[in-house]
Design an enzyme around this catalytic site. Structure first.
Site, PDB file in Angstrom:
ATOM      1  CG  LEU A  77      20.775  42.402  31.945  1.00 49.03           C
ATOM      2  CD1 LEU A  77      21.530  43.891  31.351  1.00 49.03           C
ATOM      3  CD2 LEU A  77      20.177  42.093  30.715  1.00 49.03           C
ATOM      4  CG  ASP A  78      20.240  44.987  38.254  1.00 47.61           C
ATOM      5  OD1 ASP A  78      20.253  44.378  39.332  1.00 47.61           O
ATOM      6  OD2 ASP A  78      19.391  45.965  38.216  1.00 47.61           O
ATOM      7  N   PRO A  79      19.325  41.742  37.801  1.00 44.95           N
ATOM      8  CG  PRO A  79      19.413  40.466  39.729  1.00 44.95           C
ATOM      9  CD  PRO A  79      20.197  41.447  39.091  1.00 44.95           C
ATOM     10  CB  ALA A 110      18.514  45.175  33.831  1.00 39.80           C
TER      11      ALA A 110
END
Length: 370
Positions: free
Chosen positions: A95-97, A99
């Site tokens: 999960l992207d930083p 997000a």
């Protein structure tokens, strides 16, 4: 033998999505992993605030972290692993930083079930900012196309059917896809234009949730394996003629894990502090290993057959209670997870055997998954 069927925690399982996570974060995660490497090799934890090192232990189960914005997935795993003093840990889908939302973290034997979560549906709530297309397809990139146009609600709704079902999607330039042995995001950072081919992905559901103002739209998408939500924002913006990029993203579902299963980091840390002082148990924060297997059948066996499976030996299926199906099942004995196995040609063949000695989910959490 008695055949039982595991309860579904969502209405339908499906595939993994690498999508909404911005794969540029994989580079940051890799850097974090390299930073942690010496400790991984030594098997020792670094000292925190001059505290003595804690011995690592066997911990088995899932923690569904409600990841805060700004934290990489690698860092999140390291924090949870440290809080539990766990020997092994991993996550089921970066999960992207930028997000927030569900990051399922597998501890111990739960790591053997990660593929089942990765292959599940993912649901995202995301906001698109209209008027700019960026090279990363999110707020971290630089603007490459701009427009003064803003889309109407009617124009957006008219386009959504074109992005629902099985569609062709070109991954973002900043993605973790390998091109001649190199990650696309590394090539993009070096200024190269990467020729990524369109590929089929499945969007099970895409809806417009709200329009806060003329320059922003909030969507919800439920998608399968390989879907890039950033690419959805890019492609919708192009067809509308106004361009767009994602400016906010939250993951609300990963396989069997929904928002009700998520625990914020602050709450998890508080629980760990209480457990350290004897006012609770870390087991209360764990979900059972088999939660990840809710979408495949369960098969109960006798203790004698369990002993054979534990040794890696196949078990003949016969008698009136023998299942007449084939495929993957998870095997239990006396209500306890034993193995992942395949049924075929009248045999039950063990593929992955679980050793759940150590800290596992509390009985209350285990009963929730039944």
């Amino acid at each position: 033998m008695i055949v039982t069927t595991a309860n579904d925690m969502i209405e339908a399982p499906i595939g993994d999505s690498n999508g909404a996570e911005k794969n540029i974060s994989s580079h940051a995660d890799a850097a974090a992993a390299r930073h942690d490497e010496p400790h991984a090799r030594s098997g020792k934890q670094p000292r925190q605030n001059n505290q003595p090192r804690r011995d690592k232990r066997d911990v088995h189960g899932w923690v569904v972290l409600d990841k805060p914005i700004g934290m990489t997935s690698t860092h999140a795993v390291a924090v949870v692993k440290r809080l539990f003093s766990a020997k092994r840990a991993g996550h089921a889908g970066t999960l992207d930083p930028l997000a927030s939302g569900g990051l399922p973290i597998a501890l111990g034997e739960a790591t053997k079930t990660v593929p089942f979560v990765m292959d599940g549906r993912k649901r995202y709530r995301f906001t698109v900012a209209w008027g700019e297309e960026r090279d990363t397809d999110d707020t971290e990139g630089r603007a490459v196309k701009t427009s003064e146009l803003r889309p109407s609600t009617e124009a957006i709704l008219a386009l959504l059917p074109r992005f629902t079902g099985l569609i062709e999607q070109t991954p973002p330039q900043y993605s973790a896809i390998k091109v001649q042995g190199e990650r696309a995001y590394d090539l993009a950072r070096d200024g190269e234009t990467v020729d990524l081919k369109p590929r089929p992905v499945e969007i099970h559901h895409l809806s417009l949730v709200e329009q806060p103002d003329s320059s922003h739209s909030v969507f919800e998408a439920e998608c399968g394996k390989g879907t890039y939500v950033r690419a959805l924002a890019r492609d919708i913006g192009r067809l509308l003629g106004c361009f767009g990029h994602i400016c906010a993203l939250r993951r609300t579902l990963v396989g069997p894990f929904g928002e009700a299963d998520m625990i914020p980091l602050e709450q998890l840390e508080a629980l760990c502090d209480r457990a350290a002082s004897g006012e609770g148990s870390l087991a209360d924060a764990l979900m059972p290993v088999e939660t990840a297997l809710d979408d495949i059948p369960a098969l109960a066996v006798t203790r004698a057959d369990a002993a054979r499976l534990h040794r890696g030996q196949a078990v003949l299926l016969r008698g009136r209670d023998a299942p007449n199906s084939s495929g993957t099942v998870y095997v239990t004995v006396a209500g306890r997870l034993l193995a992942l196995a395949e049924i075929g040609n009248g045999e039950l063949i063990p593929k992955r055997v679980f050793n759940l000695t150590g800290l596992t989910a509390s009985s209350a959490r285990s009963n929730e998954s039944v």
